[in-house]
Design an enzyme around this catalytic site. Structure first.
Site, PDB file in Angstrom:
ATOM      1  N   LYS A   1     -22.467   2.831  -4.843  1.00 19.14           N
ATOM      2  CA  LYS A   1     -21.535   3.295  -5.884  1.00 19.14           C
ATOM      3  C   LYS A   1     -21.537   2.370  -7.094  1.00 19.14           C
ATOM      4  O   LYS A   1     -21.396   2.832  -8.236  1.00 19.14           O
ATOM      5  CB  LYS A   1     -20.123   3.434  -5.326  1.00 19.14           C
ATOM      6  CG  LYS A   1     -19.322   2.164  -5.233  1.00 19.14           C
ATOM      7  CD  LYS A   1     -17.868   2.405  -4.918  1.00 19.14           C
ATOM      8  CE  LYS A   1     -17.081   1.095  -4.847  1.00 19.14           C
ATOM      9  NZ  LYS A   1     -16.930   0.446  -6.153  1.00 19.14           N
TER      10      LYS A   1
ATOM     11  N   ARG B   1     -18.659 -10.051   1.663  1.00 21.32           N
ATOM     12  CA  ARG B   1     -19.649  -9.274   2.403  1.00 21.32           C
ATOM     13  C   ARG B   1     -18.987  -8.750   3.666  1.00 21.32           C
ATOM     14  O   ARG B   1     -18.396  -9.513   4.421  1.00 21.32           O
ATOM     15  CB  ARG B   1     -20.847 -10.145   2.784  1.00 21.32           C
ATOM     16  CG  ARG B   1     -21.602 -10.765   1.627  1.00 21.32           C
ATOM     17  CD  ARG B   1     -22.539 -11.857   2.137  1.00 21.32           C
ATOM     18  NE  ARG B   1     -21.783 -12.958   2.749  1.00 21.32           N
ATOM     19  CZ  ARG B   1     -22.309 -13.864   3.558  1.00 21.32           C
ATOM     20  NH1 ARG B   1     -23.596 -13.797   3.879  1.00 21.32           N
ATOM     21  NH2 ARG B   1     -21.558 -14.827   4.057  1.00 21.32           N
TER      22      ARG B   1
ATOM     23  N   PHE C   1     -32.479 -10.927   1.370  1.00 23.07           N
ATOM     24  CA  PHE C   1     -32.556  -9.539   0.912  1.00 23.07           C
ATOM     25  C   PHE C   1     -33.999  -9.061   0.744  1.00 23.07           C
ATOM     26  O   PHE C   1     -34.271  -8.119   0.016  1.00 23.07           O
ATOM     27  CB  PHE C   1     -31.763  -9.337  -0.387  1.00 23.07           C
ATOM     28  CG  PHE C   1     -30.273  -9.354  -0.173  1.00 23.07           C
ATOM     29  CD1 PHE C   1     -29.579  -8.180   0.013  1.00 23.07           C
ATOM     30  CD2 PHE C   1     -29.574 -10.544  -0.126  1.00 23.07           C
ATOM     31  CE1 PHE C   1     -28.216  -8.188   0.227  1.00 23.07           C
ATOM     32  CE2 PHE C   1     -28.218 -10.577   0.096  1.00 23.07           C
ATOM     33  CZ  PHE C   1     -27.535  -9.385   0.270  1.00 23.07           C
TER      34      PHE C   1
ATOM     35  N   CYS D   1     -20.225  -0.332  -1.493  1.00 19.95           N
ATOM     36  CA  CYS D   1     -20.371  -1.189  -2.677  1.00 19.95           C
ATOM     37  C   CYS D   1     -21.668  -0.936  -3.429  1.00 19.95           C
ATOM     38  O   CYS D   1     -21.655  -0.391  -4.527  1.00 19.95           O
ATOM     39  CB  CYS D   1     -20.256  -2.660  -2.279  1.00 19.95           C
ATOM     40  SG  CYS D   1     -18.589  -3.148  -1.809  1.00 19.95           S
TER      41      CYS D   1
ATOM     42  N   ASP E   1       0.856  -1.182   0.000  1.00 22.67           N
ATOM     43  CA  ASP E   1       0.000   0.000   0.000  1.00 22.67           C
ATOM     44  C   ASP E   1       0.889   1.228   0.000  1.00 22.67           C
ATOM     45  O   ASP E   1       2.007   1.200   0.545  1.00 22.67           O
ATOM     46  CB  ASP E   1      -0.919   0.019   1.231  1.00 22.67           C
ATOM     47  CG  ASP E   1      -2.186   0.821   0.987  1.00 22.67           C
ATOM     48  OD1 ASP E   1      -2.078   2.063   0.917  1.00 22.67           O
ATOM     49  OD2 ASP E   1      -3.264   0.218   0.849  1.00 22.67           O
TER      50      ASP E   1
ATOM     51  N   ASN F   1     -24.542  -7.044  -7.617  1.00 22.26           N
ATOM     52  CA  ASN F   1     -24.916  -5.945  -6.726  1.00 22.26           C
ATOM     53  C   ASN F   1     -26.157  -5.212  -7.219  1.00 22.26           C
ATOM     54  O   ASN F   1     -26.993  -4.780  -6.425  1.00 22.26           O
ATOM     55  CB  ASN F   1     -23.745  -4.974  -6.567  1.00 22.26           C
ATOM     56  CG  ASN F   1     -22.719  -5.479  -5.564  1.00 22.26           C
ATOM     57  OD1 ASN F   1     -22.943  -6.461  -4.875  1.00 22.26           O
ATOM     58  ND2 ASN F   1     -21.585  -4.806  -5.484  1.00 22.26           N
TER      59      ASN F   1
END
Length: 444
Positions: A274, A162, A260, A271, A37, A219
């Site tokens: 966007k 998730r 869901f 997630c 990173d 998604n």
């Protein structure tokens, strides 16, 4: 170094939620892993054996594999290029602007930095969620910049983690998708997940474009399902029906299922919101905007749930928040996470505060992040302290601590026994029997 040793080495570029979880889990699976990173502070935290975010079980996995010598971290592209011939790209692709398009600067930066250092045949595999067509562009750039030319190959293998279940989803995924037309790339990715494949996890090999579409399509479907039941909540309120009973009845249809179908405040996080906006933006660029126009209403329904929650709370206290005290249970966008990106709970809390209320927030994991992002709110270190003197309490993130709360305990500290269950997580009969005025989205 012998070939067998090198095949057990992998670099993970980007150590946010996806990268840190992937790196620790691959090390747990027996690989030697080096995470990279550009943020030195993040690397220092990871080297100390701590994860800079909340994810159940990840701290323990990280520290154990650092101690075992299988996991390390660096800020040097030279080091990762020397360390491994397999590199996983796990950097973020945030929303770029009001268009909703994905910001791909970090993905492109990885190729620009890594490719010139690839002096041996190498495989670069994207795990980040990107608009369809991105991988083909990156593959051309990789070949053009790498000293080994076409022996630096790119594939795409999307993640399906998730938040709150990241370790489980990495070690035991429900499918593995490999986007490539290269036998060498396919072999490298299969080698990573051979244990899971041997245990029966499906492995699908596709072209690059299909692999890129899998995550955003999933998604978009999940967001649509969530917004569908929330649209039914709007209808249920107007018609005098009960959306919880409706959702249960729908769940017994095998074609629909119950996952869901939990009506409430709606989705947030880094997630779903966007990704559906980036998907719409990419469809527009491809000239097929009408194909995804329904996602605009999916997004709109989701946003309306926040406004409706505020309306219910305002109605409960007589129509005006000015001078009132409000307790908000929840700051993270979902339980078992400290992620507050696009958090419905904090959006509602800040909107109520802007209307003149004294708003106090409590969350088991996300308080530090919430304090930094929303300094105008008050914060408490316990559920009881959050509810103290409240004219109304709002449950906005369904942590187990809140779902299992005893209304009698809260009764002793609130000014008025009123609660808005923004997640339909509580038993209305139980709370009403304890003298509380209970309201929830989609229910009378």
């Amino acid at each position: 170094m012998v070939e067998a040793e090198r095949r057990r080495r992998v670099s993970v570029i980007g150590t946010g939620y996806l990268g840190a979880t992937t790196a620790a889990c691959l090390a747990e699976m027996g690989f030697e892993v080096l995470g990279l990173d550009v943020d030195q502070a993040k690397i220092d935290t990871l080297r100390s054996g701590r994860v800079p975010f909340y994810e159940p079980g990840l701290d323990e996995l990280l520290s154990a594999n650092i101690e075992a010598g299988r996991l390390g971290f660096t800020t040097s592209y030279d080091e990762v290029a020397e360390f491994s011939d397999l590199h996983l790209v796990c950097v973020g692709t945030p929303q770029r602007d009001e268009s909703g398009a994905a910001d791909l600067r970090y993905v492109h930066s990885v190729i620009e930095e890594l490719a010139p250092r690839l002096t041996r045949p190498s495989v670069v595999v994207g795990r980040s969620t990107v608009p369809v067509g991105t991988a083909a562009i990156l593959a051309q750039r990789l070949t053009a910049l790498a000293p080994v030319g076409s022996e630096a190959e790119l594939g795409w293998s999307p993640e399906f983690l998730r938040e709150g279940f990241g370790v489980e989803d990495t070690l035991r995924p429900n499918r593995i998708v490999i986007g490539t037309d290269s036998p060498r790339v396919e072999k490298a990715v299969r080698h990573l997940w051979q244990q899971q494949a041997d245990e029966g996890v499906p492995v699908l090999v596709t072209d690059l474009q299909t692999a890129e579409l899998v995550k955003v399509s999933a998604n978009a479907f999940l967001a649509t399902k969530i917004s569908f039941i929330n649209a039914m909540a709007e209808v249920s309120e107007a018609a005098g029906a009960d959306v919880i009973q409706l959702a249960e009845a729908l769940s017994y249809d095998d074609r629909i299922g119950g996952k869901f179908l939990g009506p409430g405040l709606g989705f947030g996080g880094g997630c779903l919101p966007k990704d559906i906006r980036a998907f719409m933006a990419r469809a527009d660029e491809l000239g097929v905007e009408p194909a995804l126009s329904f996602l605009r209403e999916v997004d709109a329904i989701n946003q309306r749930r926040r406004a409706r929650t505020i309306d219910i709370a305002r109605h409960l206290i007589g129509g005006d928040f000015a001078g009132r005290t409000v307790g908000v249970l929840g700051a993270a966008f979902k339980p078992n996470s400290d992620d507050i990106r696009d958090s419905p709970a904090l959006d509602v809390a800040s909107s109520i505060a802007a209307q003149g209320a004294q708003v106090t927030v409590y969350d088991p994991a996300a308080l530090e992040r919430a304090r930094e992002a929303y300094p105008q709110l008050n914060y408490a270190d316990s559920m009881l302290e959050c509810a103290r003197d409240a004219d109304v309490v709002l449950l906005l993130t369904e942590w187990a601590e809140f779902r299992e709360a005893n209304p009698e305990d809260l009764s002793g500290v609130v000014a008025e026994k009123r609660i808005v269950d923004g997640r339909n997580a509580l038993d209305p009969t139980f709370w009403r029997a304890s003298g509380w005025t209970y309201r929830a989205l989609g229910r009378q």
